[in-house]
Design an enzyme around this catalytic site. Structure first.
Site, PDB file in Angstrom:
ATOM      1  N   GLY A  34      41.417  38.134  45.090  1.00 58.02           N
ATOM      2  CA  GLY A  34      41.842  38.136  43.573  1.00 58.02           C
ATOM      3  C   GLY A  34      42.278  36.998  43.160  1.00 58.02           C
ATOM      4  O   GLY A  34      43.165  36.476  43.927  1.00 58.02           O
ATOM      5  N   ALA A  57      48.314  20.686  43.953  1.00 53.75           N
ATOM      6  CA  ALA A  57      49.138  19.958  45.082  1.00 53.75           C
ATOM      7  C   ALA A  57      48.649  19.749  46.440  1.00 53.75           C
ATOM      8  O   ALA A  57      48.919  18.750  47.027  1.00 53.75           O
ATOM      9  CB  ALA A  57      50.380  21.392  45.340  1.00 53.75           C
ATOM     10  N   VAL A  69      45.412  18.859  46.897  1.00 53.02           N
ATOM     11  CA  VAL A  69      44.685  17.825  46.788  1.00 53.02           C
ATOM     12  C   VAL A  69      45.471  16.602  46.408  1.00 53.02           C
ATOM     13  O   VAL A  69      45.329  15.504  47.158  1.00 53.02           O
ATOM     14  CB  VAL A  69      43.792  17.854  45.370  1.00 53.02           C
ATOM     15  CG1 VAL A  69      43.011  16.667  44.950  1.00 53.02           C
ATOM     16  CG2 VAL A  69      42.592  19.219  45.514  1.00 53.02           C
ATOM     17  N   ARG A 108      36.143  38.125  47.129  1.00 49.95           N
ATOM     18  CA  ARG A 108      36.158  38.510  48.646  1.00 49.95           C
ATOM     19  C   ARG A 108      34.618  38.436  48.914  1.00 49.95           C
ATOM     20  O   ARG A 108      33.629  38.417  48.479  1.00 49.95           O
ATOM     21  CB  ARG A 108      36.586  40.123  48.476  1.00 49.95           C
ATOM     22  CG  ARG A 108      38.121  40.377  47.655  1.00 49.95           C
ATOM     23  CD  ARG A 108      38.386  41.627  47.573  1.00 49.95           C
ATOM     24  NE  ARG A 108      39.745  41.851  47.109  1.00 49.95           N
ATOM     25  CZ  ARG A 108      40.040  41.712  45.756  1.00 49.95           C
ATOM     26  NH1 ARG A 108      39.186  42.125  45.066  1.00 49.95           N
ATOM     27  NH2 ARG A 108      41.309  41.635  45.527  1.00 49.95           N
ATOM     28  N   ASP A 146      46.423  38.969  52.075  1.00 50.04           N
ATOM     29  CA  ASP A 146      45.986  39.140  53.694  1.00 50.04           C
ATOM     30  C   ASP A 146      44.790  39.218  54.141  1.00 50.04           C
ATOM     31  O   ASP A 146      44.515  38.929  55.174  1.00 50.04           O
ATOM     32  CB  ASP A 146      47.041  40.244  54.044  1.00 50.04           C
ATOM     33  CG  ASP A 146      46.519  41.799  53.075  1.00 50.04           C
ATOM     34  OD1 ASP A 146      45.632  41.474  52.138  1.00 50.04           O
ATOM     35  OD2 ASP A 146      47.128  42.803  53.510  1.00 50.04           O
ATOM     36  N   THR A 163      48.592  35.653  45.467  1.00 51.83           N
ATOM     37  CA  THR A 163      48.340  37.091  44.962  1.00 51.83           C
ATOM     38  C   THR A 163      49.044  37.620  44.089  1.00 51.83           C
ATOM     39  O   THR A 163      50.468  37.274  44.232  1.00 51.83           O
ATOM     40  CB  THR A 163      48.163  38.061  46.246  1.00 51.83           C
ATOM     41  OG1 THR A 163      47.871  39.484  45.735  1.00 51.83           O
ATOM     42  CG2 THR A 163      49.206  37.972  47.141  1.00 51.83           C
ATOM     43  N   ASP A 168      50.382  40.382  44.061  1.00 54.73           N
ATOM     44  CA  ASP A 168      50.887  41.799  44.537  1.00 54.73           C
ATOM     45  C   ASP A 168      52.001  41.494  45.251  1.00 54.73           C
ATOM     46  O   ASP A 168      52.812  42.542  45.381  1.00 54.73           O
ATOM     47  CB  ASP A 168      49.684  42.331  45.684  1.00 54.73           C
ATOM     48  CG  ASP A 168      48.745  42.751  44.825  1.00 54.73           C
ATOM     49  OD1 ASP A 168      48.571  43.178  43.586  1.00 54.73           O
ATOM     50  OD2 ASP A 168      47.607  42.902  45.598  1.00 54.73           O
ATOM     51  N   ARG A 216      58.363  58.421  21.434  1.00 60.61           N
ATOM     52  CA  ARG A 216      57.436  58.891  22.543  1.00 60.61           C
ATOM     53  C   ARG A 216      57.555  58.652  23.994  1.00 60.61           C
ATOM     54  O   ARG A 216      58.393  57.623  24.150  1.00 60.61           O
ATOM     55  CB  ARG A 216      56.067  57.949  22.165  1.00 60.61           C
ATOM     56  CG  ARG A 216      55.192  58.812  21.136  1.00 60.61           C
ATOM     57  CD  ARG A 216      53.968  57.731  21.065  1.00 60.61           C
ATOM     58  NE  ARG A 216      53.298  58.360  19.854  1.00 60.61           N
ATOM     59  CZ  ARG A 216      52.064  57.798  19.290  1.00 60.61           C
ATOM     60  NH1 ARG A 216      51.936  56.432  19.629  1.00 60.61           N
ATOM     61  NH2 ARG A 216      51.637  58.389  18.218  1.00 60.61           N
ATOM     62  N   GLY A 257      48.982  46.293  41.713  1.00 58.84           N
ATOM     63  CA  GLY A 257      49.785  45.936  43.104  1.00 58.84           C
ATOM     64  C   GLY A 257      49.232  46.705  44.446  1.00 58.84           C
ATOM     65  O   GLY A 257      49.750  46.701  45.395  1.00 58.84           O
TER      66      GLY A 257
HETATM   67  O1  F6P Z   1      45.283  42.174  44.958  1.00 58.12           O
HETATM   68  C1  F6P Z   1      45.286  41.694  43.472  1.00 58.12           C
HETATM   69  C2  F6P Z   1      44.579  43.066  42.823  1.00 58.12           C
HETATM   70  O2  F6P Z   1      44.806  42.565  41.295  1.00 58.12           O
HETATM   71  C3  F6P Z   1      45.319  44.150  43.006  1.00 58.12           C
HETATM   72  O3  F6P Z   1      46.516  44.244  42.397  1.00 58.12           O
HETATM   73  C4  F6P Z   1      44.248  45.134  42.647  1.00 58.12           C
HETATM   74  O4  F6P Z   1      44.512  46.409  43.161  1.00 58.12           O
HETATM   75  C5  F6P Z   1      42.995  44.671  43.099  1.00 58.12           C
HETATM   76  O5  F6P Z   1      43.238  43.265  43.277  1.00 58.12           O
HETATM   77  C6  F6P Z   1      41.883  44.366  42.060  1.00 58.12           C
HETATM   78  O6  F6P Z   1      40.699  43.895  42.285  1.00 58.12           O
HETATM   79  P1  F6P Z   1      39.589  43.549  41.512  1.00 58.12           P
HETATM   80  O7  F6P Z   1      39.703  42.857  40.672  1.00 58.12           O
HETATM   81  O8  F6P Z   1      38.525  43.395  42.763  1.00 58.12           O
HETATM   82  O9  F6P Z   1      39.158  45.020  40.770  1.00 58.12           O
END
Ligand code: F6P
Length: 326
Positions: free
Chosen positions: A15, A26, A28, A76, A107, A130, A132, A167, A175
């Site tokens: 992502g 940096a 490059v 990915r 990862d 990332t 996350d 509310r 995450g």
């Molecule tokens: O790894 C980053 C992330 O944004 C996660 O927090 C989330 O679960 C996932 O990617 C969402 O992936 P996508 O953009 O493929 O829906």
């Protein structure tokens, strides 16, 4: 230890995360400073398989440090799981004269990098990109701070409405299967309670907490939940809370807005330091490792450790969040 590489390719994978562009810049500019040829690889591992390479200059990465997203694109690749596709990727790199690689990603991206090294012995280092913050061997990942501040800004705004209308809100943050964003934004945003996958909360206790807040005259509350591999779980929580207590919780799923936007100063600084260190590391002969930051010092962790060991969330902060909102 030193290495005789003459060129490097840089790519983003997984992502996108705010600060990836600052990291590319940096990589490059440090590579050019060290007299290496540097190539951008578009579309991550897929771009390696289809030879989407472009030689980059200092100018190619101008006016980039402040931009969110990844100008080389990210993503990915299922295709890269196939040995024949990895062979094709390696052959393409060789043909283009790309002798080493910097992988910016999470990862899953590191697993790909480790396999590529195992199979073809091409020098490769990773830097953690990332939102996350779930990578073992680094205190922070590029993009986490920006995502955290984006989520915090949203919670501050939601708080205005929560207060005005007495509310209860449930805010869901990203995450993947970890609770780094949730825990930290919950603490920073003064949430009542935070749901993280690492430590399930009792719904009864949460309801008791809200009820006692109401009795004290605190009529608005914010709960934060991590998506926990089930985006939209905040709706399930709201329904369960309504069934058990009658409280009508409003749901706000922040989603991909957390991935965009101009990186914070912290992310730009981190990205710049890690990007430069990736090149210095390759020149020292480092390979099959992830560069990270620990106690404000640049560190290295093998891809194997970075992808198999689990970084520990500071679960004691859940108790602090509870105490501070009581
Ligand atoms: O790894 C980053 C992330 O944004 C996660 O927090 C989330 O679960 C996932 O990617 C969402 O992936 P996508 O953009 O493929 O829906």
């Amino acid at each position: 230890m030193s290495s005789k590489i003459n060129s490097v390719g840089v790519f983003c994978s997984g992502g996108d995360a705010p600060g990836m562009n600052a990291a590319i810049r940096a990589v490059v500019r440090t590579a050019l400073f060290r007299n290496l040829k540097v190539y951008g690889i578009y579309n991550g591992y897929n771009g390696m398989i289809s030879a989407q390479f472009e030689e980059l200059t200092a100018k190619s990465v101008g006016n980039l440090i402040q931009r969110g997203g990844a100008f080389l694109k990210a993503g990915r690749s299922k295709e890269f799981l196939k040995p024949e596709s990895r062979k094709l990727a390696y052959d393409n790199l060789k043909k283009a004269g790309i002798e080493s690689l910097v992988c910016i990603g999470g990862d899953g991206s590191y697993r790909g990098a480790h396999t590529l090294f195992e199979e073809f012995k091409i020098p490769i280092v990773g830097i953690p990109g990332t939102i996350d913050n779930d990578i073992y061997g680094t205190d922070y990942t590029i993009g986490f701070d920006t995502a955290l501040n984006t989520a915090l800004d949203a919670i501050d705004k939601i708080r205005d409405t929560a207060f005005s209308h007495d509310r209860l809100f449930i805010v869901e943050v990203m995450g993947r299967d970890t609770g780094y964003i949730a825990l930290n934004v919950g603490l920073a945003g003064g949430a009542e309670e935070v749901f993280v996958p690492e430590s399930p909360l009792s719904l009864e206790k949460v309801i008791e907490h809200i009820q006692s807040s109401v009795q004290r005259g605190k009529l608005s509350s914010i709960l934060v939940t991590a998506e926990g591999q089930k985006p939209g779980r905040a709706y399930d929580l709201a329904e369960a809370i309504r069934k058990k207590s009658g409280f009508d919780a409003k749901v706000c799923v922040l989603g991909h807005m957390q991935r965009g936007g101009s990186p914070t100063a912290a992310d730009r600084i981190l990205a710049s330091r890690l990007g430069a260190s990736a090149i210095e590391g390759l020149l020292k002969g480092f390979t099959d490792v992830a560069i990270g930051i620990q106690n404000d010092q640049i560190s290295t962790t093998t891809f194997l450790d970075a992808t198999t060991k689990k970084k520990q969330l500071k679960l004691e902060l859940l108790q602090l969040i509870h105490i501070l909102s009581t």
